[in-house]
Motif scaffolding. Sequence first.
Motif, PDB file in Angstrom:
ATOM      1  N   ILE A 202       0.761  -1.063   0.169  1.00  0.00           N
ATOM      2  CA  ILE A 202       0.101   0.053  -0.001  1.00  0.00           C
ATOM      3  C   ILE A 202       0.755   1.167   0.130  1.00  0.00           C
ATOM      4  O   ILE A 202       0.582   2.237  -0.506  1.00  0.00           O
ATOM      5  N   ASN A 203       1.929   1.278   0.590  1.00  0.00           N
ATOM      6  CA  ASN A 203       3.167   2.366   0.681  1.00  0.00           C
ATOM      7  C   ASN A 203       4.317   1.622   0.794  1.00  0.00           C
ATOM      8  O   ASN A 203       4.625   0.760   1.551  1.00  0.00           O
ATOM      9  N   LYS A 204       5.078   2.554   0.303  1.00  0.00           N
ATOM     10  CA  LYS A 204       6.636   2.109   0.593  1.00  0.00           C
ATOM     11  C   LYS A 204       7.436   3.548   0.330  1.00  0.00           C
ATOM     12  O   LYS A 204       7.477   4.082  -0.740  1.00  0.00           O
ATOM     13  N   PRO A 205       8.635   3.575   1.380  1.00  0.00           N
ATOM     14  CA  PRO A 205       9.331   4.735   1.568  1.00  0.00           C
ATOM     15  C   PRO A 205      10.456   4.721   0.044  1.00  0.00           C
ATOM     16  O   PRO A 205      11.009   3.578  -0.255  1.00  0.00           O
TER      17      PRO A 205
ATOM     18  N   PHE B 216       2.295  18.016  10.555  1.00  0.00           N
ATOM     19  CA  PHE B 216       2.739  17.114   9.380  1.00  0.00           C
ATOM     20  C   PHE B 216       3.493  15.727  10.192  1.00  0.00           C
ATOM     21  O   PHE B 216       3.981  15.962  11.208  1.00  0.00           O
ATOM     22  N   SER B 217       3.336  14.780   9.418  1.00  0.00           N
ATOM     23  CA  SER B 217       3.990  13.423   9.897  1.00  0.00           C
ATOM     24  C   SER B 217       5.041  12.991   8.701  1.00  0.00           C
ATOM     25  O   SER B 217       4.816  13.229   7.437  1.00  0.00           O
ATOM     26  N   MET B 218       6.161  12.617   9.160  1.00  0.00           N
ATOM     27  CA  MET B 218       7.122  11.990   8.360  1.00  0.00           C
ATOM     28  C   MET B 218       7.456  10.269   8.607  1.00  0.00           C
ATOM     29  O   MET B 218       8.256   9.899   8.641  1.00  0.00           O
ATOM     30  N   TYR B 219       6.186   9.658   9.014  1.00  0.00           N
ATOM     31  CA  TYR B 219       6.333   8.390   9.278  1.00  0.00           C
ATOM     32  C   TYR B 219       6.548   7.603   7.855  1.00  0.00           C
ATOM     33  O   TYR B 219       6.628   8.226   6.756  1.00  0.00           O
TER      34      TYR B 219
ATOM     35  N   VAL C 190       4.150  10.571   2.288  1.00  0.00           N
ATOM     36  CA  VAL C 190       4.777  10.956   0.906  1.00  0.00           C
ATOM     37  C   VAL C 190       6.380  11.488   1.225  1.00  0.00           C
ATOM     38  O   VAL C 190       7.005  11.472   0.161  1.00  0.00           O
ATOM     39  N   LEU C 191       6.419  11.959   2.068  1.00  0.00           N
ATOM     40  CA  LEU C 191       7.985  12.264   2.678  1.00  0.00           C
ATOM     41  C   LEU C 191       8.048  11.757   3.900  1.00  0.00           C
ATOM     42  O   LEU C 191       7.429  11.831   4.868  1.00  0.00           O
TER      43      LEU C 191
ATOM     44  N   VAL D 254      -0.654   3.842  -4.771  1.00  0.00           N
ATOM     45  CA  VAL D 254      -0.166   4.733  -6.114  1.00  0.00           C
ATOM     46  C   VAL D 254       1.105   5.245  -5.783  1.00  0.00           C
ATOM     47  O   VAL D 254       1.664   6.319  -6.273  1.00  0.00           O
ATOM     48  N   HIS D 255       2.073   4.917  -4.756  1.00  0.00           N
ATOM     49  CA  HIS D 255       3.060   5.525  -4.487  1.00  0.00           C
ATOM     50  C   HIS D 255       4.173   5.331  -5.596  1.00  0.00           C
ATOM     51  O   HIS D 255       4.036   4.747  -6.584  1.00  0.00           O
ATOM     52  N   PRO D 256       5.060   6.004  -5.389  1.00  0.00           N
ATOM     53  CA  PRO D 256       6.312   5.935  -6.487  1.00  0.00           C
ATOM     54  C   PRO D 256       6.995   4.694  -6.820  1.00  0.00           C
ATOM     55  O   PRO D 256       7.674   4.709  -8.062  1.00  0.00           O
ATOM     56  N   TYR D 257       6.736   3.847  -6.131  1.00  0.00           N
ATOM     57  CA  TYR D 257       7.407   2.448  -6.616  1.00  0.00           C
ATOM     58  C   TYR D 257       6.473   1.479  -7.466  1.00  0.00           C
ATOM     59  O   TYR D 257       6.753   0.597  -8.138  1.00  0.00           O
ATOM     60  N   VAL D 258       4.959   2.100  -7.513  1.00  0.00           N
ATOM     61  CA  VAL D 258       4.025   1.626  -8.228  1.00  0.00           C
ATOM     62  C   VAL D 258       4.395   1.895 -10.012  1.00  0.00           C
ATOM     63  O   VAL D 258       4.330   3.132 -10.118  1.00  0.00           O
ATOM     64  N   SER D 259       4.427   0.920 -10.728  1.00  0.00           N
ATOM     65  CA  SER D 259       4.760   1.173 -11.959  1.00  0.00           C
ATOM     66  C   SER D 259       3.293   1.374 -12.838  1.00  0.00           C
ATOM     67  O   SER D 259       2.396   0.786 -12.291  1.00  0.00           O
ATOM     68  N   GLU D 260       3.303   1.663 -14.216  1.00  0.00           N
ATOM     69  CA  GLU D 260       2.182   1.907 -14.866  1.00  0.00           C
ATOM     70  C   GLU D 260       1.717   0.398 -15.074  1.00  0.00           C
ATOM     71  O   GLU D 260       0.373   0.096 -15.207  1.00  0.00           O
TER      72      GLU D 260
END
Length: 385
Positions: free
Chosen positions: A15-18, A190-193, A197-198, A359-365
């Motif tokens: 679902i999310n990945k830094p 803000f959170s940086m967990y 997004v950051l 939909v995070h940045p590691y997710v490809s088209e």
Amino acid sequence: MALTTHTVSSNMIPINKPWIGEEEKREVASVLEENALTTAARDGGRRVRDFESQMKSYLKAKHVVSVNSGTAALHAALMAAGIKQGDEVLIPSFTFVATANAVVAAGGRPVFVDVKKDDYTIDVSDLKKKITKRAKVVIPVHLYGHPSDMDEIGELADKHALDVVEDACQSLGSTYKKKQTGTFGVMGCFSMYASKVLTAGEGGAVATDSDELADRLKMIRNHGMVEGYDTRVLGLNLRLPELSAAVAKVQMQKLDKMLQIRRRNAELMSKLLFPSAKKHGIKIPEETADKKFNWYLYTVAFQNGSRDRIKNALVKDNIGATIYYNPPAHKTPYYMQVAPKTSLRATDWCADHVLSLPVHPYVSEADIDHIASSLKAVLEKSNIS
């Protein structure tokens, strides 16, 4: 310039990945080499100051004071706002429980407010009904990166002499009328967990245009001290370590690119899901002229009771579809004791019907295509309408 993403190493699309690269690793290594892991200095270490300066410029805020979590940001902001025992703080229940926990930790009493089904943010009409003479602060939560109705909230707050403290923990990069969320109230948190997004791994920040509040926040994050052991207000150790600030500092340099990729992924997802959404009555997230999202989470809502069955099918197909938040805060065992007899119809509906997709940045088209195709197949197979 074409945007590139990285391949997910496992089959599961989380679902999310830094998005951590070599730059973050080098900056952390330099902190270790300098042996400057943290500092109790009033203004923080060099990387803390660098990060705060970057975020201040990004938000166009006068001050940013970093802390060690988003929860700490909310707690420190409420302490700085002068919340005392018995003061009421109006918050949505449809959010991570940290929002409510920060209120209780500061000595306040959370008053839970319903949300709107269309974007999951605080319902101003219900907010009006919940304001009493004991109310001191309202905390709009920009859930999933969806900005709250800040004009209406601001007008209501002014009318009733309430401070607005924004919970922007999920909305860094989201805008309301072209202005960054977290910059409308007296303070924005803000959170940086790791999932945000950051990220700093763990971390948080409070933005404010008030010199007085910024000074107070710097004391609060450092045991109330200014010079040596001269505690002047109640404070705690809420400092952001240099190691975490090192990661956050590099992440700030990549923030625009990370948000671009999230937007590309979300727009492609909406394009692919639109026919199925129309056919099967699924609500997909939609921006408005005034509200632009950072696409922290791509959250859909199903009109019937099919959500859990669909989630399980997607997870089986290696898609990290996740439910945020069920139960909502007011239905957790603790808050059922703190705020008994709370009734929030829209919140309960949302908790039973929403599902978030990656939909995070590691997710490809190709990943987006797989998610959309998998969801469509589940809907068709189940004949959901």
